[in-house]
Design a protein around this motif. Structure first.
Motif, short mmCIF file in Angstrom:
data_model
loop_
_atom_site.label_atom_id
_atom_site.label_comp_id
_atom_site.label_asym_id
_atom_site.label_seq_id
_atom_site.Cartn_x
_atom_site.Cartn_y
_atom_site.Cartn_z
N SER A 441 -2.70 25.22 -18.41
CA SER A 441 -2.98 26.53 -17.81
C SER A 441 -2.27 27.68 -18.59
CB SER A 441 -2.42 26.37 -16.40
OG SER A 441 -0.96 26.21 -16.55
N VAL A 442 -1.47 27.20 -19.66
CA VAL A 442 -0.60 28.00 -20.33
C VAL A 442 -0.92 27.74 -21.82
CG1 VAL A 442 1.51 29.44 -20.93
CG2 VAL A 442 1.12 28.59 -18.57
N VAL A 470 -2.94 32.67 -19.82
CA VAL A 470 -2.73 31.93 -18.56
C VAL A 470 -3.88 31.79 -17.55
CG1 VAL A 470 -1.19 31.63 -16.71
CG2 VAL A 470 -0.32 32.80 -18.60
N VAL A 566 -0.23 35.46 -12.02
CA VAL A 566 -0.54 36.00 -13.64
C VAL A 566 -0.82 37.48 -13.53
CG1 VAL A 566 -2.38 35.92 -15.08
CG2 VAL A 566 -1.68 33.72 -14.13
#
Length: 570
Positions: A441-442, A470, A566
């Motif tokens: 996810s990052v 992200v 985010v």
């Protein structure tokens, strides 16, 4: 197996040898080696070797260092006869190699055999007849006197024919076939008669070959039989005492080693144990057993893979993958505990020191095997094997706790997919787990460092501007700390990610890999919410590698799961 009366088979009686010496002896030098691959080994094949294969095998045996080679049973077939003639007439026999030919104790076979070796510089004529009771009574219907006379008359004929070819240096070899089942006193009587007929002297020795044509007892019994003959032969100083063990009980190597201790001078056998029934004694195993005891066998197996492939080609028989010293898996450890011990052994082994690596009785490099095959990984493997392959193949030296963590990933993979994992497979899993996870996810984009002095405490402060992606969205974070990693940890807090660095290590790599031309590795052990995970980063710059390792660890801990977080950071 059906239950059978215990009386169906007879136990071989013990040899009365109260003063036996062999149990207290050790082998201090190699025996005279004689390869019978081209004769005993060849006649055991379902498809005997053709001329090309026989010649290739002969040259391989010469290259290995055999000085005596039994090349044929010339009276058995035209192919064998022609091969002997080709060796002699074609000048294929090195000056320091003596060929040997075998014949039964029959006049026409002896004459045919002697014709085959005309013009040889030096030749061993090997004659035999069976001496055991079951052969005397059941097969041939001969008395002891007749069996003895057959041996003596055969030697007499060979001696006469040798005199007709003075240009050749002749050596006589006699075998009382099925020696191990023959009464010792009778075997000795026949052998003494043979050496007397030949006129054996210390300068003109006879080879007395005492074959375990069929293994009938434990190896210690064979050793007793050899020592008994060694101490009872009439002209021992004029005899080369030779062994020819078969492997019916699976103990041919042990029987041979004990037979050498019991006084034998010479050994006949085949490479990798080919031969009738369960095979002749394995000369490669015997030779390398000696080598592991600090005794050079006088044979060259420094490229054992090449020897194995040649033998497989010539015999059309496969070598078992667990065959001692040469099998494809013999230097391979799948067991996790074995791999761990081997890895630690390699780490401390001194280049010129005595070999002392757990589970490996011989240095694979001494027989031309690479270390790549030593440790391989499947579902039985552990952290040691994984760590070894990562270090050996990719120059990645993992911290111990990372070894434990990643080996769990490997275990899960092998349990799910089955089979074995190559070093490349392990690297790909490492890459997908830590460096470039598909579902991360990052994602790291770039960073910029800056420094300033705190306005109140005047301390030196390291700052970072960290660009990430992200969940597909660009995010720019900033943070300060006492170094780049601490600053990046504080920057991540800007989007609600709170982690602590438990440990940090950095290492340089000695090799690059498909994932990156990396020269630096960073390993961060992170903790968050009671969970602990490692992150790994690779880059030519150690700071960049460290930031990548932090991002890797965040993903391993679950990453950032909501768009709202985010959005807040953005």
């Amino acid at each position: 197996m059906h239950q059978q009366p215990a009386t169906k088979y007879r136990a071989f009686p013990a040899i009365h040898l109260p003063q036996r010496q062999w149990p207290t002896r050790t082998i201090t030098q190699p025996p005279i080696w004689m390869s019978t691959d081209l004769r005993d080994g060849n006649q055991s094949l379902f498809e005997p070797m053709n001329g090309e294969r026989k010649m290739r095998m002969f040259r391989t045996l010469c290259d290995i260092g055999f000085k005596e080679i039994e090349v044929a049973f010339p009276s058995a077939s035209q192919t064998d006869f022609d091969f002997v003639r080709n060796l002699i007439e074609g000048g294929h026999i090195p000056d320091d190699v003596t060929i040997e030919v075998l014949t039964q104790s029959r006049e026409h076979l002896i004459r045919r055999t002697m014709d085959s070796v005309k013009g040889a510089r030096r030749a061993i004529v090997h004659v035999y007849n069976a001496t055991a009771p079951v052969f005397r009574d059941v097969v041939f219907g001969m008395s002891k006197a007749e069996v003895k006379e057959l041996a003596v008359s055969s030697v007499r004929l060979i001696k006469e024919l040798c005199a007709e070819q003075p240009e050749t240096e002749w050596v006589l070899q006699y075998s009382p076939e099925v020696f191990t089942s023959t009464e010792l006193d009778f075997a000795c009587e026949v052998c003494d008669a043979v050496t007397a007929e030949w006129g054996a002297t210390p300068q003109n020795k006879v080879i007395l070959n005492l074959p375990a044509t069929v293994e009938v007892a434990t190896p210690n019994v064979y050793a007793d039989q050899i020592e008994w003959m060694h101490t009872h032969l009439a002209r021992r100083d004029s005899v080369i005492l030779s062994l020819h063990p078969h492997n019916d009980r699976g103990t041919a190597v042990a029987a041979t080693e004990l037979g050498i201790m019991a006084g034998a001078d010479r050994v006949e056998g085949c490479l990798f144990g080919n031969g009738e029934r369960t095979g002749n004694v394995d000369l490669v195993t015997l030779a390398l057993n000696l080598y592991t005891q600090g005794i050079h066998p006088g044979l060259d197996f420094s490229d054992i893979n090449a020897v194995a492939r040649t033998v497989e080609h010539c015999t059309q028989l496969p070598i078992h993958p667990r065959h001692p010293y040469v099998g494809d898996l013999v230097f391979t450890a799948f067991s996790g505990s074995h791999q761990d011990a081997i890895k630690k052994g390699f780490a401390v082994q001194q280049k010129d020191g005595l070999w002392n690596v757990p589970y490996l009785p011989i240095d694979p490099a001494d027989v031309g095997r690479s270390y790549d095959s030593v440790i391989r990984v499947n579902s039985q493997s552990g952290k040691g094997g994984v760590a070894y392959l990562m270090e050996a193949e990719y120059g990645v030296v993992m911290p111990r706790r990372l070894q434990v963590e990643f080996s769990g990933e490997v275990q899960t993979h092998t349990d799910t997919h089955g089979g074995e994992m190559s070093a490349k497979d392990i690297w790909n899993l490492f890459d997908a787990t830590y460096l470039r996870p598909a579902l991360a996810s990052v994602r790291y984009v770039e960073h910029h460092l800056f420094e300033h002095t705190g306005s109140q405490d005047k301390r030196h402060v390291q700052g970072i501007r960290l660009a990430l992606e992200v969940n597909g969205q660009a995010v720019l974070l900033s943070g300060e700390g006492n170094g780049p990693i601490d600053a990046a940890v504080h920057a991540l807090q800007g989007m609600g990610v709170r982690v602590q660095v438990r440990s940090f290590e950095e290492r340089s790599t000695t090799s690059s890999c498909d994932a990156a031309e990396a020269q630096a590795c960073a390993f961060l052990e992170l903790t968050a919410g009671g969970a602990e995970r490692y992150g790994v980063g690779m880059d030519t710059n150690i700071v960049t590698a460290s930031i990548k390792a932090l991002v890797s660890g965040v993903n391993r801990l679950g990453g950032v799961s909501t768009q709202e977080t985010v959005a807040e950071a953005a």
